[in-house]
Design a protein around this motif. Structure first.
Motif, short mmCIF file in Angstrom:
data_model
loop_
_atom_site.label_atom_id
_atom_site.label_comp_id
_atom_site.label_asym_id
_atom_site.label_seq_id
_atom_site.Cartn_x
_atom_site.Cartn_y
_atom_site.Cartn_z
N VAL A 1 50.06 62.78 85.81
CA VAL A 1 49.07 63.80 85.48
C VAL A 1 48.25 63.33 84.28
O VAL A 1 48.67 62.42 83.55
CB VAL A 1 49.75 65.15 85.13
N PRO A 2 47.08 63.91 84.06
CA PRO A 2 46.27 63.50 82.90
C PRO A 2 46.88 63.96 81.59
O PRO A 2 47.67 64.91 81.55
CB PRO A 2 44.93 64.19 83.16
N SER A 3 46.49 63.29 80.53
CA SER A 3 46.91 63.69 79.19
C SER A 3 45.80 64.52 78.54
O SER A 3 44.71 64.64 79.08
CB SER A 3 47.22 62.45 78.34
N TYR A 4 46.11 65.09 77.38
CA TYR A 4 45.12 65.87 76.65
C TYR A 4 45.23 65.52 75.17
O TYR A 4 46.28 65.10 74.69
CB TYR A 4 45.34 67.38 76.87
N GLN A 5 44.12 65.72 74.46
CA GLN A 5 44.07 65.33 73.06
C GLN A 5 45.03 66.16 72.21
O GLN A 5 45.74 65.64 71.36
CB GLN A 5 42.64 65.47 72.53
N ARG A 6 45.05 67.47 72.45
CA ARG A 6 45.86 68.37 71.64
C ARG A 6 47.15 68.74 72.38
O ARG A 6 47.12 69.03 73.57
CB ARG A 6 45.08 69.65 71.32
N TRP A 7 48.28 68.79 71.67
CA TRP A 7 49.54 69.14 72.32
C TRP A 7 49.52 70.59 72.79
O TRP A 7 50.18 70.94 73.76
CB TRP A 7 50.73 68.87 71.40
N GLN A 8 48.74 71.44 72.09
CA GLN A 8 48.64 72.82 72.53
C GLN A 8 48.00 72.91 73.92
O GLN A 8 48.38 73.74 74.74
CB GLN A 8 47.80 73.65 71.53
N GLU A 9 47.04 72.02 74.17
CA GLU A 9 46.39 71.99 75.47
C GLU A 9 47.37 71.52 76.54
O GLU A 9 47.41 72.05 77.66
CB GLU A 9 45.18 71.05 75.43
N VAL A 10 48.19 70.53 76.19
CA VAL A 10 49.23 70.07 77.11
C VAL A 10 50.17 71.21 77.45
O VAL A 10 50.53 71.45 78.62
CB VAL A 10 50.02 68.89 76.51
N SER A 11 50.56 71.96 76.42
CA SER A 11 51.49 73.07 76.60
C SER A 11 50.92 74.11 77.55
O SER A 11 51.61 74.60 78.45
CB SER A 11 51.80 73.70 75.24
N MET A 12 49.64 74.45 77.37
CA MET A 12 49.05 75.49 78.21
C MET A 12 48.75 75.00 79.61
O MET A 12 48.81 75.76 80.57
CB MET A 12 47.79 76.03 77.54
N ARG A 13 48.42 73.72 79.77
CA ARG A 13 48.12 73.19 81.09
C ARG A 13 49.36 73.08 81.98
O ARG A 13 49.25 72.88 83.19
CB ARG A 13 47.46 71.82 80.95
N ARG A 14 50.54 73.21 81.37
CA ARG A 14 51.76 73.16 82.17
C ARG A 14 51.76 74.22 83.26
O ARG A 14 52.18 73.97 84.40
CB ARG A 14 53.00 73.36 81.29
N MET A 15 51.29 75.41 82.92
CA MET A 15 51.27 76.49 83.90
C MET A 15 50.41 76.14 85.10
O MET A 15 50.78 76.38 86.25
CB MET A 15 50.78 77.79 83.25
N GLU A 16 49.26 75.55 84.85
CA GLU A 16 48.36 75.17 85.92
C GLU A 16 49.00 74.11 86.83
O GLU A 16 48.94 74.20 88.06
CB GLU A 16 47.05 74.64 85.35
N MET A 17 49.62 73.12 86.21
CA MET A 17 50.21 72.03 86.99
C MET A 17 51.41 72.49 87.80
O MET A 17 51.57 72.11 88.97
CB MET A 17 50.60 70.88 86.05
#
Length: 367
Positions: A174-190
């Motif tokens: 999966v793609p990465s994100y600059q901010r860890w908060q964004e990674v945390s929130m994108r978990r739900m989508e994935m």
């Protein structure tokens, strides 16, 4: 002569209109009798000859436990009186002593269930994968079929781990994100997208947890239910006013001060794939609504998870035994520590821009 031609033309028109009318009448009559006939036939079959009908109920499998020896439950002597073991909506809270794992294993083995467990190993968090899986092989769903779903942007950094038959490691790039908060929130989508596209065809239940943890005691089928959440170790004794819910009314994650049952941890939830899909779909959509309004909930995906569980009550709740930090010590109610945080250097794992946010997380987790 002209009159004769006119009469013939008029006669042809009348014949055409008559034939068209008859055709339409026959077509409508056929359709009506076809539908009505099926309806009548259906009713006749139901009332006159029910033995000819087939039903899904005719093919239900019967599950029956074999003879087992265990201590008789005592209705006047509950196994635990020091903790809450049942919610007002009759969802059990799982503590040590509240279940018999042998009975549960026998039931789930007959159903031949397969469990999927998801973790996100983004950027340097890949260093936790090996410990996570090695400890899971000792303690997680032992004797059952398990798929380890590892979402990662660095699949080459993850060491190949040999697993026994019925248990497998699946890397999902999966793609990465600059901010860890964004990674945390994108978990739900994935998790939502893969639940719809893949998980629903491969596993019966999903367990969604953080990767920077390790198993230190048994975690089995006692956790499985339609949809479950886990009591946050920092707030299982707290009052509503102490819960760190999203309190801004502008956010879709807003929870009023006079509402709330428990504070659930964002790092441990799950259930049947269908229910996890509903949960993650709700959380992702609410996040996107807030994002379009330039709002970010105070504790990111955890805030939306708590909003979901407030109005979609979980069917089972896991006690803090299932998510613990040894920095809290060992309170008397905690008979086991099954899944614990791995000590780590946050500065080495996350980027410098995240440090101030991380300190807030640490304060909240240890409040």
């Amino acid at each position: 002569m002209q009159q004769e031609k006119y009469d013939k033309s008029s006669w042809r028109k009348k014949c055409f209109y008559f034939l068209t009318y008859m055709f339409v009448l026959i077509l409508v009559s056929y359709c009506w009798f076809s539908v009505k006939g099926r309806s009548i036939h259906s009713h006749v079959a139901i009332f006159c000859n029910p033995q000819t009908n087939t039903s899904r109920l005719d093919h239900l499998k019967e599950y029956s436990l074999e003879r087992m020896m265990y201590e008789k439950p005592n209705t006047m002597n509950p196994p635990r009186t020091d903790v809450l073991m049942m919610t007002p909506w009759f969802a059990p809270i799982v503590w040590e002593g509240s279940y018999n794992i042998d009975i549960l294993n026998a039931q789930f083995h007959q159903r031949n269930v397969r469990v999927g467990i998801t973790v996100f190993a983004i950027k340097k968090y890949t260093v936790f994968v090996q410990t996570f899986i090695e400890t899971a092989e000792k303690f997680f769903m032992v004797g059952h079929k398990v798929n380890y779903y590892v979402f990662t942007d660095r699949p080459n950094d993850i060491t190949n781990i040999t697993l026994p038959e019925g248990r497998q490691l699946v890397l999902l790039e999966v793609p990465s994100y600059q901010r860890w908060q964004e990674v945390s929130m994108r978990r739900m989508e994935m998790i939502r997208d893969y639940s719809r596209q893949r998980f629903i065809n491969e596993v019966d239940y999903l367990v969604c947890v953080d990767v920077d943890m390790k198993f230190s005691d048994d975690v089995g089928v006692e956790i499985l239910s339609d949809v479950f959440g886990t009591l946050h170790p920092g707030f299982y004794r707290a009052t509503r006013q102490q819960f760190t819910y999203e309190r801004r009314k502008e956010s879709t994650a807003y929870i009023p001060p006079d509402e709330g049952d428990f504070y659930y941890a964002g790092g441990y939830f799950g259930g049947k794939v269908e229910e996890v899909y509903k949960l993650t779909n709700f959380c992702h959509n609410e996040m996107m609504t807030d994002k379009n309004n330039h709002i970010e909930a105070v504790w990111h995906d955890e805030s939306y998870l708590n909003k979901y569980f407030l109005y979609h009550k979980p069917t089972k709740i896991l006690s803090p035994e299932y998510l613990w930090d040894n920095g809290f010590g060992v309170p008397a109610v905690l008979k086991r520590r099954r899944f614990v945080a791995v000590p780590k250097n946050h500065n080495a794992i996350r980027n410098r821009r995240a440090l101030s946010e991380d300190r807030r997380t640490t304060l909240k987790f240890h409040s």
